[in-house]
Write a protein that holds these residues in place. Sequence first.
Motif, PDB file in Angstrom:
ATOM      1  N   PHE A 152       0.690  -0.782   0.268  1.00 37.08           N
ATOM      2  CA  PHE A 152      -0.503  -0.085   0.130  1.00 37.08           C
ATOM      3  C   PHE A 152       1.097   1.603   0.000  1.00 37.08           C
ATOM      4  O   PHE A 152       0.380   2.387  -0.494  1.00 37.08           O
ATOM      5  CB  PHE A 152      -1.127   0.611   0.968  1.00 37.08           C
ATOM      6  N   LEU A 153       2.463   1.777   0.360  1.00 35.90           N
ATOM      7  CA  LEU A 153       3.351   2.261   0.655  1.00 35.90           C
ATOM      8  C   LEU A 153       3.291   2.768  -0.515  1.00 35.90           C
ATOM      9  O   LEU A 153       3.738   3.809  -0.251  1.00 35.90           O
ATOM     10  CB  LEU A 153       3.617   1.848   1.601  1.00 35.90           C
ATOM     11  N   LEU A 154       3.790   0.926  -1.414  1.00 35.29           N
ATOM     12  CA  LEU A 154       4.196   1.260  -2.859  1.00 35.29           C
ATOM     13  C   LEU A 154       3.258   2.390  -3.774  1.00 35.29           C
ATOM     14  O   LEU A 154       3.357   3.545  -4.443  1.00 35.29           O
ATOM     15  CB  LEU A 154       4.202  -0.160  -3.280  1.00 35.29           C
ATOM     16  N   GLY A 155       1.692   2.178  -3.437  1.00 34.16           N
ATOM     17  CA  GLY A 155       0.659   2.647  -3.766  1.00 34.16           C
ATOM     18  C   GLY A 155       0.216   4.124  -4.228  1.00 34.16           C
ATOM     19  O   GLY A 155       0.302   4.841  -4.538  1.00 34.16           O
ATOM     20  N   VAL A 156       1.746   4.470  -2.513  1.00 36.71           N
ATOM     21  CA  VAL A 156       1.135   6.164  -2.240  1.00 36.71           C
ATOM     22  C   VAL A 156       2.250   6.611  -3.622  1.00 36.71           C
ATOM     23  O   VAL A 156       1.855   7.948  -4.135  1.00 36.71           O
ATOM     24  CB  VAL A 156       1.846   6.273  -0.897  1.00 36.71           C
ATOM     25  N   ALA A 157       3.221   6.321  -3.962  1.00 37.13           N
ATOM     26  CA  ALA A 157       4.731   6.511  -4.700  1.00 37.13           C
ATOM     27  C   ALA A 157       3.781   6.336  -6.216  1.00 37.13           C
ATOM     28  O   ALA A 157       3.723   7.281  -6.887  1.00 37.13           O
ATOM     29  CB  ALA A 157       5.690   5.994  -4.429  1.00 37.13           C
ATOM     30  N   VAL A 158       3.218   5.956  -6.307  1.00 41.39           N
ATOM     31  CA  VAL A 158       2.365   5.560  -7.588  1.00 41.39           C
ATOM     32  C   VAL A 158       1.286   6.561  -7.772  1.00 41.39           C
ATOM     33  O   VAL A 158       1.379   6.887  -8.775  1.00 41.39           O
ATOM     34  CB  VAL A 158       1.671   4.165  -7.403  1.00 41.39           C
ATOM     35  N   PHE A 159       0.673   7.101  -6.765  1.00 43.99           N
ATOM     36  CA  PHE A 159      -0.126   7.922  -6.890  1.00 43.99           C
ATOM     37  C   PHE A 159       0.348   9.093  -6.986  1.00 43.99           C
ATOM     38  O   PHE A 159      -0.268  10.284  -8.156  1.00 43.99           O
ATOM     39  CB  PHE A 159      -0.994   8.482  -5.103  1.00 43.99           C
ATOM     40  N   ALA A 160       1.409   9.768  -6.569  1.00 43.55           N
ATOM     41  CA  ALA A 160       2.398  10.864  -6.862  1.00 43.55           C
ATOM     42  C   ALA A 160       2.967  11.124  -8.131  1.00 43.55           C
ATOM     43  O   ALA A 160       2.290  11.495  -9.152  1.00 43.55           O
ATOM     44  CB  ALA A 160       3.402  10.994  -5.482  1.00 43.55           C
ATOM     45  N   GLN A 161       3.125   9.916  -8.117  1.00 43.76           N
ATOM     46  CA  GLN A 161       3.067   9.714 -10.162  1.00 43.76           C
ATOM     47  C   GLN A 161       2.467   9.966 -11.320  1.00 43.76           C
ATOM     48  O   GLN A 161       2.260  10.462 -12.237  1.00 43.76           O
ATOM     49  CB  GLN A 161       4.253   8.530 -10.185  1.00 43.76           C
ATOM     50  N   GLY A 162       1.565   9.599 -10.676  1.00 41.61           N
ATOM     51  CA  GLY A 162      -0.008   9.263 -11.347  1.00 41.61           C
ATOM     52  C   GLY A 162      -1.130  10.570 -11.525  1.00 41.61           C
ATOM     53  O   GLY A 162      -0.780  11.016 -12.131  1.00 41.61           O
ATOM     54  N   THR A 163      -0.732  11.350 -10.630  1.00 40.28           N
ATOM     55  CA  THR A 163      -1.068  12.774 -10.490  1.00 40.28           C
ATOM     56  C   THR A 163      -0.434  13.557 -11.562  1.00 40.28           C
ATOM     57  O   THR A 163      -0.501  14.148 -12.268  1.00 40.28           O
ATOM     58  CB  THR A 163      -0.984  13.120  -9.043  1.00 40.28           C
ATOM     59  N   SER A 164       1.016  13.588 -11.256  1.00 42.35           N
ATOM     60  CA  SER A 164       1.663  14.240 -12.332  1.00 42.35           C
ATOM     61  C   SER A 164       1.581  13.547 -13.772  1.00 42.35           C
ATOM     62  O   SER A 164       1.478  14.644 -15.023  1.00 42.35           O
ATOM     63  CB  SER A 164       3.599  13.881 -12.124  1.00 42.35           C
ATOM     64  N   THR A 198      -1.249  -6.726  -7.895  1.00 41.72           N
ATOM     65  CA  THR A 198      -1.367  -5.660  -9.575  1.00 41.72           C
ATOM     66  C   THR A 198      -1.868  -4.381  -8.903  1.00 41.72           C
ATOM     67  O   THR A 198      -1.951  -3.215  -9.293  1.00 41.72           O
ATOM     68  CB  THR A 198      -1.424  -6.223 -10.497  1.00 41.72           C
ATOM     69  N   SER A 199      -3.683  -4.889  -9.144  1.00 48.73           N
ATOM     70  CA  SER A 199      -4.645  -3.506  -9.149  1.00 48.73           C
ATOM     71  C   SER A 199      -4.568  -2.650  -7.527  1.00 48.73           C
ATOM     72  O   SER A 199      -5.109  -2.150  -7.510  1.00 48.73           O
ATOM     73  CB  SER A 199      -5.899  -4.862  -8.857  1.00 48.73           C
ATOM     74  N   THR A 200      -3.780  -3.619  -6.477  1.00 50.03           N
ATOM     75  CA  THR A 200      -3.371  -2.952  -4.937  1.00 50.03           C
ATOM     76  C   THR A 200      -2.301  -2.109  -5.844  1.00 50.03           C
ATOM     77  O   THR A 200      -2.618  -0.653  -5.191  1.00 50.03           O
ATOM     78  CB  THR A 200      -2.966  -3.764  -4.403  1.00 50.03           C
ATOM     79  N   LEU A 201      -1.410  -2.306  -6.065  1.00 48.29           N
ATOM     80  CA  LEU A 201      -0.403  -1.447  -6.358  1.00 48.29           C
ATOM     81  C   LEU A 201      -0.901   0.242  -7.897  1.00 48.29           C
ATOM     82  O   LEU A 201      -1.188   1.532  -7.536  1.00 48.29           O
ATOM     83  CB  LEU A 201       0.594  -1.314  -7.363  1.00 48.29           C
ATOM     84  N   LEU A 202      -1.251  -0.272  -8.554  1.00 49.10           N
ATOM     85  CA  LEU A 202      -2.534   0.509 -10.146  1.00 49.10           C
ATOM     86  C   LEU A 202      -3.748   1.441  -9.218  1.00 49.10           C
ATOM     87  O   LEU A 202      -4.227   2.135  -9.981  1.00 49.10           O
ATOM     88  CB  LEU A 202      -3.019  -0.216 -11.076  1.00 49.10           C
ATOM     89  N   GLY A 203      -4.331   0.928  -7.804  1.00 47.46           N
ATOM     90  CA  GLY A 203      -4.934   1.809  -7.330  1.00 47.46           C
ATOM     91  C   GLY A 203      -4.227   2.825  -7.229  1.00 47.46           C
ATOM     92  O   GLY A 203      -5.034   4.039  -6.811  1.00 47.46           O
ATOM     93  N   GLY A 204      -3.027   3.422  -7.052  1.00 47.27           N
ATOM     94  CA  GLY A 204      -2.171   4.315  -6.941  1.00 47.27           C
ATOM     95  C   GLY A 204      -2.439   5.151  -7.686  1.00 47.27           C
ATOM     96  O   GLY A 204      -3.451   6.713  -7.510  1.00 47.27           O
ATOM     97  N   VAL A 205      -2.872   4.897  -8.906  1.00 47.68           N
ATOM     98  CA  VAL A 205      -2.888   5.653 -10.178  1.00 47.68           C
ATOM     99  C   VAL A 205      -4.148   6.122 -10.297  1.00 47.68           C
ATOM    100  O   VAL A 205      -4.997   7.451 -10.619  1.00 47.68           O
ATOM    101  CB  VAL A 205      -2.992   4.207 -11.758  1.00 47.68           C
ATOM    102  N   THR A 206      -5.063   5.376  -9.683  1.00 48.33           N
ATOM    103  CA  THR A 206      -6.221   5.359 -10.207  1.00 48.33           C
ATOM    104  C   THR A 206      -6.755   6.481  -8.995  1.00 48.33           C
ATOM    105  O   THR A 206      -7.697   7.131  -9.083  1.00 48.33           O
ATOM    106  CB  THR A 206      -7.930   3.854 -10.480  1.00 48.33           C
ATOM    107  N   LEU A 207      -6.265   6.573  -8.244  1.00 51.22           N
ATOM    108  CA  LEU A 207      -6.715   7.593  -6.513  1.00 51.22           C
ATOM    109  C   LEU A 207      -6.066   8.571  -7.212  1.00 51.22           C
ATOM    110  O   LEU A 207      -6.590  10.028  -7.113  1.00 51.22           O
ATOM    111  CB  LEU A 207      -6.446   6.740  -5.541  1.00 51.22           C
ATOM    112  N   ALA A 208      -5.324   8.855  -8.364  1.00 50.80           N
ATOM    113  CA  ALA A 208      -4.678   9.866  -8.971  1.00 50.80           C
ATOM    114  C   ALA A 208      -5.750  10.234  -9.124  1.00 50.80           C
ATOM    115  O   ALA A 208      -6.191  12.147  -9.081  1.00 50.80           O
ATOM    116  CB  ALA A 208      -2.962  10.123  -9.556  1.00 50.80           C
ATOM    117  N   CYS A 209      -6.454   9.744 -10.137  1.00 53.73           N
ATOM    118  CA  CYS A 209      -7.333   9.840 -10.973  1.00 53.73           C
ATOM    119  C   CYS A 209      -8.732  10.713 -10.113  1.00 53.73           C
ATOM    120  O   CYS A 209      -9.359  11.669 -10.921  1.00 53.73           O
ATOM    121  CB  CYS A 209      -7.938   9.324 -12.309  1.00 53.73           C
ATOM    122  N   VAL A 210      -8.960  10.623  -9.151  1.00 56.47           N
ATOM    123  CA  VAL A 210      -9.922  10.620  -8.076  1.00 56.47           C
ATOM    124  C   VAL A 210      -9.665  12.051  -7.707  1.00 56.47           C
ATOM    125  O   VAL A 210     -11.017  12.856  -7.512  1.00 56.47           O
ATOM    126  CB  VAL A 210     -10.627   9.600  -7.428  1.00 56.47           C
TER     127      VAL A 210
END
Length: 393
Positions: free
Chosen positions: A6-18, A129-141
């Motif tokens: 889930f913490l990896l997902g936090v980093a993916v969230f920051a990058q997905g936002t960008s 994979t979906s948990t990690l990519l949850g950071g991407v979708t959270l970036a969209c939300v």
Amino acid sequence: MPFALFLLGVAVFAQGTSEFMLSGLVPDMARDLGVSVPSAGALTSAFALGMVAGAPLMAGLARRWSRRGALLGFLAVFLAVHVVGAVTDSFTVLVATRVVGALANAGFLAVALVTAVGMVGPEAGGRATSTLLGGVTLACVVGVPAGALLGQLWGWRAAFWAVALLSLPAVVAVARSVPAGAAGSERPSLRAELRSLRNPRLRVALLLGALVNGATFCSFTYLAPLVTQVTGLGSGWVPVVLALFGAGSFLGVAVGGRLAERRPGAVLTGGGGALCLGWAAFALAAATPAVALGLVLVQGALSFGVGSTLISQALRTASEAPTLSGGFATAAFNVGAALGPWLGGTAIGAGLGYRSPVWVSAALVAVALLTAGLAVRRNRRAPGCRTRASWPA
């Protein structure tokens, strides 16, 4: 799922936002930097091209490092280039920062995907994979609408500063929580991993991912001008529309991640057909606000549900490339992320209007469906293959 995932997902969230936030900033950036809307939209393509080149390159480079060291290094570079992007007045420099940031993002995501599956094992790879990519979708939300709102209040540069600040806790989280172990002492050689690309099933899975993601980015990049110029909504609706797409994508990843482990063929066949029809319906009904808003939600869910399933299938098919599989998947999906905005911008530049990217999205998914059908037909004719039709991944 391990907490570190889930913490990896936090980093993916920051990058997905960008990666995604330019969808709400393109018109303002074009005016501020003195370029056309399609040129500003090309910043998304520049980022995606950096991801394409960087994913296998950075994943190969990271083989020499511990996973934690690689992830921290990529995050540090990502943070630095966003500071540069926030202060520059040069469009050329901004393009360069997007490419370098994409290289860092690509390396991080490629290593993170392999790390995520390694934490849980292949039997739960779809959910990891979906948990990690949850950071991407959270970036969209959250991240993308927030970036659009920041852009409207204080200018597009505020969104770049926000991504840089958001990356700081991600650095701390990765440093404290991700295991420091290397990718493994019995890894195959780099040449052996590259040979896995000869697998026709893997090549088809990567091609389908590129086409589906190209369709997603083609429309998503130009959602802001579409809803203001065609749907007739005010600029204040742009963050709402982006949030709707993000909410749909979060739902699609959550459901797709679970179904990908049991019935991937059903997700890809049914979801792919619905995705194609949905883009066509969106193009036809874009001038009707209620219908357009509903389809934004639905298309977000279908796009990311099908896309995340294709990622998990590509990772599973590339089992002979344990360190580069994440790079293969990241590169393929960003081929689509580069191609989609370019095709959409080309259609707009040709005078076809802001509906045209949505029609291009429908065409890209139609090509994916045709490609999958031809691959299934070929597999059914091959000796020893199953006769039951399914997507080739």
